[in-house]
Design a protein around this motif. Structure first.
Motif, PDB file in Angstrom:
ATOM      1  N   MET A 126       0.834  -1.212   0.000  1.00 54.24           N
ATOM      2  CA  MET A 126       0.000   0.000   0.000  1.00 54.24           C
ATOM      3  C   MET A 126       0.867   1.259   0.000  1.00 54.24           C
ATOM      4  O   MET A 126       0.542   2.247  -0.661  1.00 54.24           O
ATOM      5  CB  MET A 126      -0.934  -0.012   1.214  1.00 54.24           C
ATOM      6  CG  MET A 126      -2.034  -1.057   1.090  1.00 54.24           C
ATOM      7  SD  MET A 126      -2.969  -1.226   2.609  1.00 54.24           S
ATOM      8  CE  MET A 126      -3.613   0.428   2.789  1.00 54.24           C
ATOM      9  N   ALA A 127       1.956   1.216   0.754  1.00 50.86           N
ATOM     10  CA  ALA A 127       2.865   2.373   0.771  1.00 50.86           C
ATOM     11  C   ALA A 127       3.431   2.613  -0.628  1.00 50.86           C
ATOM     12  O   ALA A 127       3.514   3.749  -1.093  1.00 50.86           O
ATOM     13  CB  ALA A 127       3.985   2.149   1.786  1.00 50.86           C
ATOM     14  N   GLU A 128       3.790   1.519  -1.304  1.00 47.62           N
ATOM     15  CA  GLU A 128       4.345   1.626  -2.659  1.00 47.62           C
ATOM     16  C   GLU A 128       3.373   2.281  -3.624  1.00 47.62           C
ATOM     17  O   GLU A 128       3.749   3.119  -4.440  1.00 47.62           O
ATOM     18  CB  GLU A 128       4.599   0.217  -3.205  1.00 47.62           C
ATOM     19  CG  GLU A 128       6.026  -0.282  -3.156  1.00 47.62           C
ATOM     20  CD  GLU A 128       6.027  -1.792  -3.410  1.00 47.62           C
ATOM     21  OE1 GLU A 128       6.477  -2.503  -2.499  1.00 47.62           O
ATOM     22  OE2 GLU A 128       5.527  -2.241  -4.472  1.00 47.62           O
ATOM     23  N   ILE A 129       2.097   1.873  -3.552  1.00 51.22           N
ATOM     24  CA  ILE A 129       1.124   2.360  -4.537  1.00 51.22           C
ATOM     25  C   ILE A 129       0.343   3.573  -4.031  1.00 51.22           C
ATOM     26  O   ILE A 129      -0.509   4.099  -4.738  1.00 51.22           O
ATOM     27  CB  ILE A 129       0.150   1.234  -4.983  1.00 51.22           C
ATOM     28  CG1 ILE A 129      -0.698   0.728  -3.812  1.00 51.22           C
ATOM     29  CG2 ILE A 129       0.915   0.078  -5.623  1.00 51.22           C
ATOM     30  CD1 ILE A 129      -1.707  -0.354  -4.217  1.00 51.22           C
ATOM     31  N   GLY A 130       0.613   4.002  -2.798  1.00 50.00           N
ATOM     32  CA  GLY A 130      -0.030   5.220  -2.280  1.00 50.00           C
ATOM     33  C   GLY A 130      -1.478   5.020  -1.865  1.00 50.00           C
ATOM     34  O   GLY A 130      -2.242   5.977  -1.807  1.00 50.00           O
ATOM     35  N   LEU A 131      -1.855   3.774  -1.559  1.00 46.69           N
ATOM     36  CA  LEU A 131      -3.251   3.504  -1.159  1.00 46.69           C
ATOM     37  C   LEU A 131      -3.408   3.765   0.340  1.00 46.69           C
ATOM     38  O   LEU A 131      -2.705   3.160   1.149  1.00 46.69           O
ATOM     39  CB  LEU A 131      -3.592   2.046  -1.489  1.00 46.69           C
ATOM     40  CG  LEU A 131      -5.062   1.642  -1.342  1.00 46.69           C
ATOM     41  CD1 LEU A 131      -5.926   2.340  -2.388  1.00 46.69           C
ATOM     42  CD2 LEU A 131      -5.212   0.124  -1.471  1.00 46.69           C
ATOM     43  N   PRO A 132      -4.338   4.650   0.727  1.00 41.22           N
ATOM     44  CA  PRO A 132      -4.455   4.985   2.153  1.00 41.22           C
ATOM     45  C   PRO A 132      -4.990   3.844   3.026  1.00 41.22           C
ATOM     46  O   PRO A 132      -5.822   3.051   2.591  1.00 41.22           O
ATOM     47  CB  PRO A 132      -5.447   6.158   2.163  1.00 41.22           C
ATOM     48  CG  PRO A 132      -5.393   6.731   0.789  1.00 41.22           C
ATOM     49  CD  PRO A 132      -5.156   5.546  -0.110  1.00 41.22           C
ATOM     50  N   LEU A 133      -4.483   3.817   4.246  1.00 44.32           N
ATOM     51  CA  LEU A 133      -4.963   2.906   5.288  1.00 44.32           C
ATOM     52  C   LEU A 133      -5.799   3.708   6.271  1.00 44.32           C
ATOM     53  O   LEU A 133      -5.304   4.662   6.883  1.00 44.32           O
ATOM     54  CB  LEU A 133      -3.779   2.271   6.026  1.00 44.32           C
ATOM     55  CG  LEU A 133      -4.157   1.289   7.146  1.00 44.32           C
ATOM     56  CD1 LEU A 133      -4.704  -0.017   6.557  1.00 44.32           C
ATOM     57  CD2 LEU A 133      -2.951   0.991   8.046  1.00 44.32           C
ATOM     58  N   CYS A 134      -7.065   3.332   6.413  1.00 45.16           N
ATOM     59  CA  CYS A 134      -7.956   3.974   7.387  1.00 45.16           C
ATOM     60  C   CYS A 134      -7.911   3.144   8.666  1.00 45.16           C
ATOM     61  O   CYS A 134      -8.108   1.931   8.613  1.00 45.16           O
ATOM     62  CB  CYS A 134      -9.382   4.010   6.865  1.00 45.16           C
ATOM     63  SG  CYS A 134      -9.591   4.919   5.326  1.00 45.16           S
ATOM     64  N   VAL A 135      -7.675   3.787   9.783  1.00 42.57           N
ATOM     65  CA  VAL A 135      -7.399   3.049  11.009  1.00 42.57           C
ATOM     66  C   VAL A 135      -8.425   3.351  12.108  1.00 42.57           C
ATOM     67  O   VAL A 135      -8.628   4.519  12.469  1.00 42.57           O
ATOM     68  CB  VAL A 135      -5.990   3.408  11.535  1.00 42.57           C
ATOM     69  CG1 VAL A 135      -5.698   2.672  12.829  1.00 42.57           C
ATOM     70  CG2 VAL A 135      -4.933   3.071  10.488  1.00 42.57           C
ATOM     71  N   HIS A 136      -9.044   2.286  12.611  1.00 42.82           N
ATOM     72  CA  HIS A 136      -9.799   2.430  13.869  1.00 42.82           C
ATOM     73  C   HIS A 136      -8.766   2.348  14.986  1.00 42.82           C
ATOM     74  O   HIS A 136      -8.260   1.267  15.293  1.00 42.82           O
ATOM     75  CB  HIS A 136     -10.863   1.339  14.018  1.00 42.82           C
ATOM     76  CG  HIS A 136     -11.642   1.476  15.295  1.00 42.82           C
ATOM     77  ND1 HIS A 136     -12.963   1.863  15.333  1.00 42.82           N
ATOM     78  CD2 HIS A 136     -11.263   1.322  16.592  1.00 42.82           C
ATOM     79  CE1 HIS A 136     -13.362   1.931  16.598  1.00 42.82           C
ATOM     80  NE2 HIS A 136     -12.347   1.595  17.381  1.00 42.82           N
ATOM     81  N   GLY A 137      -8.455   3.475  15.610  1.00 40.85           N
ATOM     82  CA  GLY A 137      -7.306   3.548  16.497  1.00 40.85           C
ATOM     83  C   GLY A 137      -7.611   3.366  17.965  1.00 40.85           C
ATOM     84  O   GLY A 137      -7.566   4.317  18.740  1.00 40.85           O
ATOM     85  N   GLU A 138      -7.867   2.132  18.357  1.00 39.82           N
ATOM     86  CA  GLU A 138      -8.029   1.837  19.783  1.00 39.82           C
ATOM     87  C   GLU A 138      -7.383   0.495  20.080  1.00 39.82           C
ATOM     88  O   GLU A 138      -7.585  -0.464  19.330  1.00 39.82           O
ATOM     89  CB  GLU A 138      -9.509   1.729  20.163  1.00 39.82           C
ATOM     90  CG  GLU A 138     -10.262   3.046  20.152  1.00 39.82           C
ATOM     91  CD  GLU A 138     -11.654   2.868  20.759  1.00 39.82           C
ATOM     92  OE1 GLU A 138     -11.860   3.309  21.893  1.00 39.82           O
ATOM     93  OE2 GLU A 138     -12.516   2.273  20.088  1.00 39.82           O
ATOM     94  N   VAL A 139      -6.624   0.438  21.185  1.00 44.60           N
ATOM     95  CA  VAL A 139      -6.169  -0.864  21.651  1.00 44.60           C
ATOM     96  C   VAL A 139      -7.337  -1.578  22.319  1.00 44.60           C
ATOM     97  O   VAL A 139      -8.320  -0.938  22.702  1.00 44.60           O
ATOM     98  CB  VAL A 139      -4.972  -0.763  22.633  1.00 44.60           C
ATOM     99  CG1 VAL A 139      -3.745  -0.218  21.934  1.00 44.60           C
ATOM    100  CG2 VAL A 139      -5.341   0.059  23.850  1.00 44.60           C
ATOM    101  N   VAL A 140      -7.213  -2.888  22.438  1.00 41.00           N
ATOM    102  CA  VAL A 140      -8.314  -3.661  23.005  1.00 41.00           C
ATOM    103  C   VAL A 140      -7.918  -4.347  24.314  1.00 41.00           C
ATOM    104  O   VAL A 140      -8.698  -5.110  24.868  1.00 41.00           O
ATOM    105  CB  VAL A 140      -8.825  -4.721  21.995  1.00 41.00           C
ATOM    106  CG1 VAL A 140      -9.436  -4.043  20.790  1.00 41.00           C
ATOM    107  CG2 VAL A 140      -7.701  -5.654  21.563  1.00 41.00           C
TER     108      VAL A 140
END
Ligand SMILES: NC(=O)N[C@@H](CC(=O)O)C(=O)O
Ligand SMILES: [Zn+2]
Ligand SMILES: [Zn+2]
Length: 344
Positions: A126-140
């Protein structure tokens, strides 16, 4: 100011669900928004490019005939996700982003990621092709207080993950804390953050004072007032790192109003009126367009919408209390304040 015309907004984090719920919800978002990033947490989740294409077709079929609305699809990242499938779905224009749910963090996240080493290959591609990562940012982790889960995630997971994957483009979804605001603001052009409508309006008192209020319960859970104020300052600042993602997350009333109720606030119907009210309160109506219509496309490297929407100030607008769906009524988020801005 009595009238405000802005480019047609987009919603960079939306749950449309499927089946009868999708049919009821699609018109609610299509009325005011040009595009939306569609969350993949269906049951079962949308994990392959083929599933995303099929889901997109179901969404298009659920839209009113005259709708001007483009669903932007996402893939649900699992430990088995195939980097080649992700790359070819992106290349074919089927997906706009990939969504990371830590396993167990939120609604329908059981297939999410437990061991981040297992998704390293996908993230690097994804970094190579520039595709964004959407993150639900919570530890569990059970030993982390639910009100601290976002701040701990930034330190323990997000920051190490971004350092290990240079060039990865990340959206911190539905940030709810001052720590989230600070981290997003300092992250440079490859880091963005969505902010929901409801987190600009409520703090945690809304859920708990005077009785337990299930329709104000969502994840990440609303925090203390100081965090709401930090979110309002960020959203109204014009800073390109911050853009609207309503996280409008419909659940039927029976699913919310029970001993173990679902997480999610449903805001698609009245979001624009609420945002105009909030931005006016912050003396920042001139920045509403940046937040709702300009910063998101800039992050996603998409053109801004050509169409416009006009809001007009007047007598309070009355929205429906509930939207009917084939799965039962869905309560519309009550902002607990009069809304003076009508979408024309
Ligand atoms: N925000 C929520 O409270 N719920 C969302 C899931 C999510 O976005 O975490 C849902 O799908 O219901
Ligand atoms: Zn989420
Ligand atoms: Zn969501």
């Amino acid at each position: 100011m009595q009238r405000l015309t802005i480019r047609r907004p987009d919603d960079w984090h939306l749950h449309l669900r499927d089946g009868a719920m999708l049919r009821a919800m699609a018109p609610e978002s299509a009325r005011h928004f040009g595009r939306a990033i569609i969350m993949p947490n269906l049951v079962p989740p949308v994990v392959t490019g083929a599933q995303a294409a099929a889901y997109r077709d179901r969404i298009l079929a659920a839209l009113p005939d005259d709708a001007d609305f483009t669903p932007l699809m996402t893939l649900y990242l699992t430990e088995d996700t195939d980097p080649d499938d992700v790359a070819s779905a992106a290349d074919a224009g089927i997906v706009t982003a990939v969504k990371l749910y830590p396993a167990g963090a939120t609604t329908n996240s059981a297939s999410g990621v437990r061991d981040f080493d297992k998704v390293r290959g996908v993230l690097e591609r994804m970094a190579e092709i520039g595709l964004p990562l959407c993150v639900h940012g919570e530890v569990v982790d059970a030993d982390i207080d639910i009100f601290d889960r976002e701040a701990v995630f930034i330190d323990r997971v997000l920051d190490p993950l971004r350092r290990a994957t240079p060039g990865l483009r990340v959206v911190m979804e539905h940030i709810t804390t001052r720590q989230g605001v600070d981290y997003a603001r300092a992250g440079g052009p490859d880091l963005g953050a969505t902010i929901t409508t409801h987190h600009l309006v409520i703090n945690r008192n809304a859920i708990l004072v005077g009785g337990i209020k299930p329709h104000y319960y969502c994840l990440p859970v609303a925090k203390r007032e100081e965090h709401r104020l930090a979110l309002r300052a960020a959203a109204t600042s014009g800073d390109a790192a911050f853009f609207l993602g309503t996280d409008s997350a419909p659940h039927s009333d029976p699913a919310k109003e029970q001993a173990c109720g679902c997480a999610g606030c449903f805001t698609a119907t009245n979001t624009l009126s609420i945002l105009a009210e909030v931005f006016e309160q912050e003396d920042a109506l001139d920045r509403l367009e940046s937040f709702a219509s300009l910063n998101g496309p800039a992050f996603y490297r998409l053109p801004v919408n050509e169409a416009t929407v006009t809001l007009q100030k007047g007598e309070p607008v009355v929205y429906p209390v509930k939207i009917a769906s084939g799965e039962g009524p869905v309560t519309v988020f009550d902002p607990m304040m009069p809304l003076h801005w009508r979408v024309m």
